[in-house]
Motif scaffolding. Structure first.
Motif, mmCIF file in Angstrom:
data_model
loop_
_atom_site.group_PDB
_atom_site.id
_atom_site.type_symbol
_atom_site.label_atom_id
_atom_site.label_comp_id
_atom_site.label_asym_id
_atom_site.label_seq_id
_atom_site.Cartn_x
_atom_site.Cartn_y
_atom_site.Cartn_z
ATOM 1 N N PRO A 121 7.747 6.859 -13.578
ATOM 2 C CA PRO A 121 7.568 5.931 -12.449
ATOM 3 C C PRO A 121 6.082 5.686 -12.203
ATOM 4 C CG PRO A 121 9.059 7.725 -11.869
ATOM 5 C CD PRO A 121 8.412 8.094 -13.167
ATOM 6 N N THR A 122 5.782 4.555 -11.582
ATOM 7 C CA THR A 122 4.388 4.264 -11.239
ATOM 8 C C THR A 122 3.965 5.102 -10.044
ATOM 9 O OG1 THR A 122 4.986 2.465 -9.737
ATOM 10 C CG2 THR A 122 4.611 1.892 -12.061
ATOM 11 N N VAL A 123 2.684 5.268 -9.871
ATOM 12 C CA VAL A 123 2.149 5.987 -8.720
ATOM 13 C C VAL A 123 2.422 5.165 -7.455
ATOM 14 C CG1 VAL A 123 0.043 6.909 -7.673
ATOM 15 C CG2 VAL A 123 0.346 6.977 -10.166
ATOM 16 N N PRO A 124 2.840 5.798 -6.354
ATOM 17 C CA PRO A 124 3.007 5.033 -5.107
ATOM 18 C C PRO A 124 1.768 4.181 -4.836
ATOM 19 C CG PRO A 124 3.840 7.251 -4.799
ATOM 20 C CD PRO A 124 3.195 7.223 -6.163
ATOM 21 N N SER A 125 1.997 2.948 -4.419
ATOM 22 C CA SER A 125 0.907 1.966 -4.332
ATOM 23 C C SER A 125 -0.147 2.306 -3.274
ATOM 24 C CB SER A 125 1.491 0.580 -4.028
ATOM 25 O OG SER A 125 2.221 0.595 -2.806
ATOM 26 N N SER A 126 0.202 3.112 -2.286
ATOM 27 C CA SER A 126 -0.756 3.445 -1.221
ATOM 28 C C SER A 126 -0.250 4.661 -0.462
ATOM 29 C CB SER A 126 -0.928 2.272 -0.246
ATOM 30 O OG SER A 126 0.300 1.991 0.412
ATOM 31 N N ILE A 127 -1.124 5.238 0.321
ATOM 32 C CA ILE A 127 -0.735 6.255 1.301
ATOM 33 C C ILE A 127 -1.594 6.041 2.536
ATOM 34 C CG2 ILE A 127 -2.318 8.002 0.371
ATOM 35 C CD1 ILE A 127 -0.209 10.111 1.253
ATOM 36 N N THR A 128 -0.944 6.003 3.699
ATOM 37 C CA THR A 128 -1.638 5.695 4.945
ATOM 38 C C THR A 128 -1.505 6.857 5.917
ATOM 39 O OG1 THR A 128 -1.178 3.328 4.673
ATOM 40 C CG2 THR A 128 -1.779 4.087 6.888
ATOM 41 N N VAL A 129 -2.646 7.354 6.346
ATOM 42 C CA VAL A 129 -2.706 8.434 7.334
ATOM 43 C C VAL A 129 -3.639 7.953 8.454
ATOM 44 C CG1 VAL A 129 -3.314 10.837 7.790
ATOM 45 C CG2 VAL A 129 -2.356 10.194 5.556
ATOM 46 N N PRO A 130 -3.213 7.970 9.715
ATOM 47 C CA PRO A 130 -4.085 7.520 10.816
ATOM 48 C C PRO A 130 -5.424 8.252 10.799
ATOM 49 C CG PRO A 130 -1.854 7.860 11.614
ATOM 50 C CD PRO A 130 -1.879 8.378 10.212
ATOM 51 N N THR A 131 -6.462 7.546 11.207
ATOM 52 C CA THR A 131 -7.802 8.144 11.195
ATOM 53 C C THR A 131 -7.952 9.198 12.290
ATOM 54 O OG1 THR A 131 -8.581 6.328 12.601
ATOM 55 C CG2 THR A 131 -8.869 6.088 10.208
ATOM 56 N N THR A 132 -7.195 9.024 13.389
ATOM 57 C CA THR A 132 -7.259 10.000 14.477
ATOM 58 C C THR A 132 -6.083 10.960 14.363
ATOM 59 O OG1 THR A 132 -8.355 8.419 15.951
ATOM 60 C CG2 THR A 132 -7.306 10.328 16.972
ATOM 61 N N VAL A 133 -6.396 12.228 14.161
ATOM 62 C CA VAL A 133 -5.382 13.269 14.028
ATOM 63 C C VAL A 133 -5.654 14.318 15.093
ATOM 64 C CG1 VAL A 133 -4.333 14.966 12.498
ATOM 65 C CG2 VAL A 133 -5.269 12.842 11.539
ATOM 66 N N ARG A 134 -4.624 14.607 15.908
ATOM 67 C CA ARG A 134 -4.810 15.538 17.015
ATOM 68 C C ARG A 134 -3.932 16.771 16.852
ATOM 69 N NH1 ARG A 134 -7.688 13.765 21.157
ATOM 70 N NH2 ARG A 134 -8.212 11.551 21.249
ATOM 71 N N GLY A 135 -4.529 17.917 17.019
ATOM 72 C CA GLY A 135 -3.777 19.154 16.970
ATOM 73 C C GLY A 135 -2.763 19.234 18.089
ATOM 74 N N GLY A 136 -1.558 19.719 17.743
ATOM 75 C CA GLY A 136 -0.507 19.825 18.730
ATOM 76 C C GLY A 136 0.295 18.555 18.931
ATOM 77 N N GLU A 137 -0.028 17.486 18.172
ATOM 78 C CA GLU A 137 0.691 16.226 18.319
ATOM 79 C C GLU A 137 1.345 15.841 16.997
ATOM 80 O OE1 GLU A 137 -1.712 13.164 19.958
ATOM 81 O OE2 GLU A 137 -2.317 14.341 21.708
ATOM 82 N N ILE A 182 1.268 18.427 13.683
ATOM 83 C CA ILE A 182 -0.061 18.980 13.406
ATOM 84 C C ILE A 182 -0.272 20.231 14.264
ATOM 85 C CG2 ILE A 182 -2.527 18.497 13.362
ATOM 86 C CD1 ILE A 182 -0.807 16.811 11.442
ATOM 87 N N THR A 183 -0.560 21.307 13.594
ATOM 88 C CA THR A 183 -0.792 22.571 14.307
ATOM 89 C C THR A 183 -2.174 22.560 14.949
ATOM 90 O OG1 THR A 183 0.638 23.774 12.779
ATOM 91 C CG2 THR A 183 -0.947 25.067 14.057
#
Length: 514
Positions: A121-137, A182-183
């Motif tokens: 299979p081809t590699v997944p075309s993208s991966i998106t992770v929000p720029t703001t990551v908060r612990g406990g959320e 997110i811990t």
């Protein structure tokens, strides 16, 4: 992919045996074939040499042919194995042959095998992770689709690395998104994803890896309640809310905005205490009529944590305001009037309608704030029955907004007195009169009937005819004097409540004179 056995057959042969078919048969297919047919035969050549011929026929169930490798193995009675050359084909048939020598007669086992070559299979075309990551959320990760040349159904495996450590698989399935927890206390987090087509050989793609995200371990502040639509508003109102932050050291700044314009800022806002926003009448009336408006509350903990609460409302037209309040005016024994004034917050033109027992009596345009009077005329008053009645005042502005004021009152009489609306003119002085009333006079009531033959005089000569009326006989006038230039008959009824407890009803009366 490993070699897969599709046919096995044992046979006995000896030197000098003629050519012939050793075995033939069909086997159940894999997910891509509904039939596999194998034919194995041999032919004797010069000396002790034999040629073993194997043939594989495949019939697909789908339209995605695969490259296929085919081979045959033959094992003699001593366990020695001969392997044919590998035949590779892009078609759905395969052919392979090899020769061997049989030094003696014996039992041989022929095995037919295939190996299907899988496309990665081809590699997944993208991966998106929000720029703001908060612990406990929570954090939502999503990725683009992969494709597979063989048409295989794909699944995805998502892995996470916290603080630069080892990778841990956190999701496997066909979805292209996942919500991670997110811990609080992590410093960084990274994600990677790859696709799987379910095959062992070349069954997975390479990874698509996200940027490293820094985890913010500050907890965002909170605002009580939920975003909501407050509906139509035509008068000022209050919004009450509370703010809080689990990070005790954070100082909170609250900003309140109406339609994007700041109306108040609270530095060091108190936690878990009611805070009120007042939208005054003046503020509301300054907004365009029928406009949609937004009240926004923002709380900032100055550590990167921000929360919002938004309320929407529609500014609608205010109905006119009628002075006083709905009330019971009590007992009334004679015609009366009610004073009132009407105001409109938007200074719209106002039309007022007045009603007596549901019947419209007046309709006119009023001046904002001026005093108006609704009076019950004598004519209307005498038409009212004894008992309860209603006055309604209705004010309507030019946009149709309406207010109503209601009054009730009780017409009450302990004495009824009435005469003819106009005297009956006679050529000469009347000498006799007969009156025949139709009425219901309760016991205890006091009745008096009077008549005169000089009705046009300023001072009439009233004569009591009660006794004659009650026995149904005529009365002889005693007066023969008038001051006016003409004679006329009039009659007067007087009924007092006295000791009666029931209603007196008078339907009318008839009579004659001469």
């Amino acid at each position: 992919m490993a070699w897969v056995e599709v046919k096995r057959e044992s046979y006995y042969t000896s030197k000098g045996e003629k050519s012939g078919e050793i075995c033939s048969g069909k086997s159940a297919g894999s997910p891509h074939w509904d039939q596999i047919e194998v034919r194995v035969g041999y032919t004797k050549e010069s000396g002790d040499d034999f040629i073993l011929v194997t043939e594989l026929l495949l019939r697909p169930v789908d339209s995605f042919p695969r490259r296929t490798k085919f081979r045959s193995r033959i094992i003699n009675s001593s366990g020695y194995e001969y392997i044919s050359r590998i035949q590779e084909t892009g078609e759905w048939t395969g052919y392979g042959a090899f020769s061997f020598t049989t030094p003696s007669a014996g039992t041989y086992t022929v095995i037919a095998e295939i190996e299907v070559l899988n496309n990665t299979p081809t590699v997944p075309s993208s991966i998106t992770v929000p720029t703001t990551v908060r612990g406990g959320e929570s954090l939502n990760i999503s990725w683009g689709a992969s494709t597979d040349a063989d048409g295989d159904s794909l699944t995805y495996r998502l892995e996470r690395s916290a603080n630069g450590g080892s990778w841990t698989q956190i999701y496997s399935g066909s979805n292209k998104s996942y919500t991670d927890s997110i811990t609080k206390g992590w410093n960084t987090v990274t994600y990677r994803v790859r696709a799987f087509d379910g095959n062992t050989y070349n069954g997975h793609s390479d990874y698509r890896t996200s940027p490293v995200r820094t985890v913010i371990n500050n907890t965002a502040p909170t605002i009580s309640g939920n975003d909501q639509n407050l509906g139509d508003k035509n008068l000022g109102f209050l919004i009450t809310y509370q703010v809080n932050d689990v990070d005790a050291g954070d100082s909170l700044i609250v900003t309140e905005k109406l339609n994007g314009s700041t109306i108040r800022t609270i530095n060091g806002a108190p936690r878990n205490q009611p805070v009120e926003i007042e939208i005054t009448n003046e503020t509301l009336f300054s907004l365009p009529l029928n406009s949609d408006n937004t009240m926004e509350i923002k709380v900032d903990d100055q550590q990167g944590g921000i929360a919002y609460r938004r309320y929407t409302f529609r500014r609608t037209n205010t109905a006119p305001i009628i002075s006083d309040q709905d009330q019971n005016l009590g007992k009334k024994t004679e015609p009366f009037s009610v004073d009132f004034n009407v105001m409109d917050n938007e200074s719209n033109a106002i039309t007022t309608k007045t009603y007596l027992n549901g019947i419209k009596k007046e309709e006119y345009t009023v001046i904002d704030g001026a005093t108006n009077t609704f009076a019950i005329s004598k004519e209307d008053w005498f038409k009212l029955s004894i008992g309860q009645h209603n006055i309604k005042i209705e004010a309507i502005d030019e946009y149709g907004a309406t207010s109503v004021r209601n009054y009730v009152f009780q017409r009450y009489d302990d004495k009824i007195q009435f005469t003819l609306k106009s005297p009956i003119e006679t050529d000469i002085a009347a000498t006799k009169i007969l009156a025949t009333p139709t009425w219901i006079i309760p016991e205890g009531a006091i009745t008096k009937i009077e008549a005169c033959n000089n009705a046009y005089d300023e001072v009439q000569a009233w004569e009591d005819i009660t006794s004659q009326v009650l026995i149904g006989r005529h009365y002889n006038f005693t007066n023969d004097i008038k001051i006016s230039d003409k004679w006329g008959i009039d009659i007067k009824f007087t009924i007092e409540k006295g000791a009666s407890t029931e209603e007196c009803i008078i339907h009318g009366f008839g009579g004659a004179f001469e």
